[in-house]
Design an enzyme around this catalytic site. Structure first.
Site, short mmCIF file in Angstrom:
data_model
loop_
_atom_site.label_atom_id
_atom_site.label_comp_id
_atom_site.label_asym_id
_atom_site.label_seq_id
_atom_site.Cartn_x
_atom_site.Cartn_y
_atom_site.Cartn_z
N HIS A 99 0.80 -1.22 0.00
CA HIS A 99 0.00 0.00 0.00
C HIS A 99 0.83 1.27 0.00
CE1 HIS A 99 -4.43 1.20 1.13
NE2 HIS A 99 -4.01 1.74 0.00
N ASP A 126 -9.50 -0.25 4.35
CA ASP A 126 -8.27 -0.78 4.95
C ASP A 126 -8.54 -1.15 6.40
OD1 ASP A 126 -5.51 -1.18 5.67
OD2 ASP A 126 -4.89 0.40 4.29
N HIS A 128 -6.07 -0.64 8.41
CA HIS A 128 -5.11 0.26 9.04
C HIS A 128 -5.30 1.69 8.53
CE1 HIS A 128 -3.32 -3.79 8.62
NE2 HIS A 128 -2.90 -3.59 9.86
N ASP A 130 -2.83 3.87 8.19
CA ASP A 130 -1.67 4.20 7.34
C ASP A 130 -1.30 5.68 7.44
OD1 ASP A 130 -1.52 1.57 6.59
OD2 ASP A 130 -2.49 1.84 4.65
N HIS A 143 4.60 1.16 4.00
CA HIS A 143 3.20 0.85 3.69
C HIS A 143 2.28 1.27 4.82
CE1 HIS A 143 2.66 -3.52 5.46
NE2 HIS A 143 3.30 -2.74 6.30
N ASP A 229 -7.33 -1.90 0.01
CA ASP A 229 -6.36 -2.79 0.63
C ASP A 229 -7.11 -4.08 0.99
OD1 ASP A 229 -4.75 -4.19 2.55
OD2 ASP A 229 -3.71 -2.32 3.05
N ASP A 231 -6.61 -6.30 3.02
CA ASP A 231 -6.76 -6.61 4.45
C ASP A 231 -7.93 -5.84 5.09
OD1 ASP A 231 -5.88 -4.05 5.42
OD2 ASP A 231 -3.83 -4.74 5.69
N GLU A 274 -1.92 -5.04 -1.47
CA GLU A 274 -1.62 -5.90 -0.32
C GLU A 274 -2.12 -7.34 -0.46
OE1 GLU A 274 0.45 -5.23 2.06
OE2 GLU A 274 0.58 -3.05 2.19
#
Length: 309
Positions: A99, A126, A128, A130, A143, A229, A231, A274
């Site tokens: 990412h 996502d 996260h 980030d 990332h 992403d 995840d 990802e």
């Protein structure tokens, strides 16, 4: 979307990540039939193949950043590739890769919006936020920093890629599905007032309400960019990522998210990042990602009237 030209741009690197394998993501998406499934929806698909760039040196962080020079080179190349497709009137789909590549793709979209007088809305799907910097990152992995870099918090090699610093305002971003935020990052997110629809919000209010808020105030002058992403998804249905976080959206919640984006008719560019085939089971996560991307481009159970006015 039928007849719309899209371009697949493979960016095969995991140089910004802590685990190897995301570099194989573009091929896994191709094997899962991304091009063919988009063509089945009437899209004209140009596969540009994969960009080339530096190898992953697998070195420890230096002054808070791992592989800064390599990350910067990959992002410059992604930026130019995405910008070229937008300039030609095609919808770019960046196939990551990790990412960190969102720096290159989204700075290109922001540049295009400046050049064409359009507003930008970024949906960051996502687990996260980030939004780390070199001062607060626990790992040095870039990332975990792309949103911060896009908002102007980071090294000049990354923040300046799009020709304007910051490339975007935090006000243009809506983060959805967040459920893992580092302690220092959490404070930084609050300081800059990022709009985050985390999993608690989705649990309490539902995905529909979260997406209604995230998509509010879009108009015909808005370019909508989705940075997906993998995840973002619950690892029970999407194990093929290097940074699994339990408690993500279910299959139906993710489908609703994508279908509501499609209903706006504003999608202008997309990242898929990802995906890590080394962690996957028989390419199951790639197949799910392709299924969800189909929904982004209009696949639904029934024909529905457009929600646009």
């Amino acid at each position: 979307m039928s007849g719309r030209e899209v371009a697949l741009i493979g960016v095969p690197t995991d140089v910004g990540a802590s685990d190897r394998g995301a570099s194989m993501g573009p091929e896994a998406l191709r094997v899962a039939g991304l091009r063919e499934r988009l063509q089945a929806h009437g899209l004209v698909v140009h596969d540009r193949g994969n960009l080339s760039g530096p190898a992953n040196p697998w070195l420890p962080p230096v002054e808070g950043y791992r592989h800064l020079a390599e990350v910067a080179e990959w992002n410059r190349k992604a930026h130019e590739a995405v910008h070229a497709e937008l300039t030609a009137g095609r919808l770019p789909i960046m196939l990551g890769g990790d990412h960190c590549l969102g720096i290159g793709s989204i700075s290109a979209v922001a540049r295009h919006c400046r050049e064409t007088g359009r507003k930008l809305r970024v949906l960051w799907l996502d687990a996260h936020a980030d939004f780390n910097t070199s001062a607060i990152t626990p790992t040095g992995n870039i990332h975990g920093m792309p949103v911060a870099c896009l908002c102007g918090f980071g090294p000049a090699e990354l923040t300046g890629i799009g020709g304007q610093v910051p490339a975007i305002s935090p006000k243009w971003i809506r983060q959805i599905g967040i459920r893992s935020v580092d302690a220092g990052e959490k404070r930084f997110v609050h300081e800059h007032d990022l709009e985050v629809f985390d999993m608690r919000f989705i649990d309490e209010m539902g995905m529909r309400h979260a997406m209604e808020l995230a998509l509010a105030t879009l108009d015909e002058r808005t370019h909508l960019h989705v940075s997906f992403d993998v995840d973002f998804l619950d690892p029970d249905i999407a194990p093929g990522v290097g940074t699994t976080v339990p408690g993500g959206p279910t299959y139906r919640e993710a489908q609703l998210c994508m279908e509501m984006i499609a209903d706006t008719g504003r999608l202008g560019s997309l990242d898929i990042v990802e995906l890590n085939p080394a962690c996957d089971v028989r390419n199951r996560t790639a197949a799910l990602a392709v299924d969800l991307v189909e929904s982004l481009f209009g696949k639904s159970t029934l024909m529905r009237k457009s929600s646009r006015g």
